[in-house]
Write a protein that holds these residues in place. Structure first.
Motif, short mmCIF file in Angstrom:
data_model
loop_
_atom_site.label_atom_id
_atom_site.label_comp_id
_atom_site.label_asym_id
_atom_site.label_seq_id
_atom_site.Cartn_x
_atom_site.Cartn_y
_atom_site.Cartn_z
N LEU A 50 -4.47 3.78 3.65
CA LEU A 50 -3.71 3.29 4.58
C LEU A 50 -3.66 4.05 6.03
CD1 LEU A 50 -2.03 0.68 5.14
CD2 LEU A 50 0.02 2.20 4.29
N CYS A 68 -6.07 -5.29 -4.43
CA CYS A 68 -5.68 -5.31 -3.03
C CYS A 68 -5.95 -6.91 -2.57
CB CYS A 68 -6.24 -4.17 -2.37
SG CYS A 68 -6.22 -2.55 -2.71
N CYS A 87 -1.03 4.85 -0.04
CA CYS A 87 -2.56 4.94 -0.61
C CYS A 87 -3.22 5.69 0.59
CB CYS A 87 -3.20 3.45 -0.46
SG CYS A 87 -4.99 3.33 -0.61
N CYS A 131 0.82 -1.16 0.10
CA CYS A 131 0.17 -0.03 0.01
C CYS A 131 0.86 1.27 -0.13
CB CYS A 131 -0.93 0.26 1.15
SG CYS A 131 -1.78 -1.42 1.46
N CYS A 174 -5.57 -1.26 6.49
CA CYS A 174 -6.30 -0.65 5.33
C CYS A 174 -7.66 -0.07 6.30
CB CYS A 174 -6.71 -1.59 4.21
SG CYS A 174 -7.97 -1.02 2.96
S1 SF4 Z 1 -5.39 -2.69 0.67
FE1 SF4 Z 1 -6.64 -0.66 1.33
S2 SF4 Z 1 -4.80 0.67 1.99
FE2 SF4 Z 1 -3.79 -1.02 0.68
S3 SF4 Z 1 -3.79 0.06 -1.27
FE3 SF4 Z 1 -5.71 -1.24 -1.21
S4 SF4 Z 1 -7.34 0.21 -0.65
FE4 SF4 Z 1 -5.21 1.11 -0.18
#
Ligand code: SF4
Length: 180
Positions: free
Chosen positions: A88, A103, A85, A25, A93
């Motif tokens: 995060l 993801c 992201c 992320c 997440c």
């Molecule tokens: S898992 Fe969640 S925090 Fe990680 S890149 Fe995907 S949306 Fe973003």
């Protein structure tokens, strides 16, 4: 296209367990955490968070010259800061239940009949047959969703017009002209 059982066998032979490090992320290189999302995925996160479209997603950064002073791109990505992201938070997440297919299925990807594996510190960890099957079912679900989105983009693209001098995203819902 591979079936779930074949994909599960391949995933099990690679082995994987998420270490919850959040590395996938984070933005360790320009495209390292570029998460492409369909309109349906953007809307799911909007519904879960109350955020607006532009707060959740940004245009895929590679624009194509439309030949009339305008340009277009063919996908949306989850918004990122310079470091990670935007979802995060404290190493986790914050939209986990609604996270996009990319993801959900990282570090695996199906390209036709080929299982591709991205860099990840959780690779090689033992994975149970039921765990491999769940991962395979998600991966096959992602492949079907991506094929449907691609077909939708193609259908829109055939009759799409980007207004002269404008920037737009062409997705399965239509031509979305960007403002600002
Ligand atoms: S898992 Fe969640 S925090 Fe990680 S890149 Fe995907 S949306 Fe973003």
């Amino acid at each position: 296209m591979l079936g779930v059982d074949d994909v599960a066998d391949r995933i099990e032979s690679v082995g994987f367990r998420c270490r919850r490090c959040g590395a996938c992320c984070r933005r360790v290189a320009e495209d390292s955490n570029l998460v492409i999302v369909s309109p349906a995925e953007v809307r799911a996160i909007m519904a879960a968070t109350g955020m607006a479209w532009d707060e959740v997603a940004e245009p895929y950064p590679d624009f194509i010259d439309a030949g009339n002073g305008g340009e277009y791109t063919l996908a949306w990505c989850i918004r990122r800061t310079t470091k990670a992201c935007i979802f995060l938070r404290e190493g986790r997440c914050s939209v986990y239940a609604h996270r996009p297919w990319i993801c959900r299925t990282y570090p695996f990807m199906l390209v036709d009949d080929e299982l591709r594996v991205s860099e990840c510190s959780g690779l090689g960890m033992p994975l149970s047959p039921p765990g491999a099957r769940d991962a395979a079912a998600d991966l096959c679900g992602r492949q079907a969703a991506e094929a449907a989105e691609e077909a939708g983009i193609r259908a829109v693209y055939r009759r799409a017009t980007v207004p002269p001098g404008k920037r737009a995203v062409i997705d399965s819902e239509g031509v979305k002209v960007l403002h600002g």
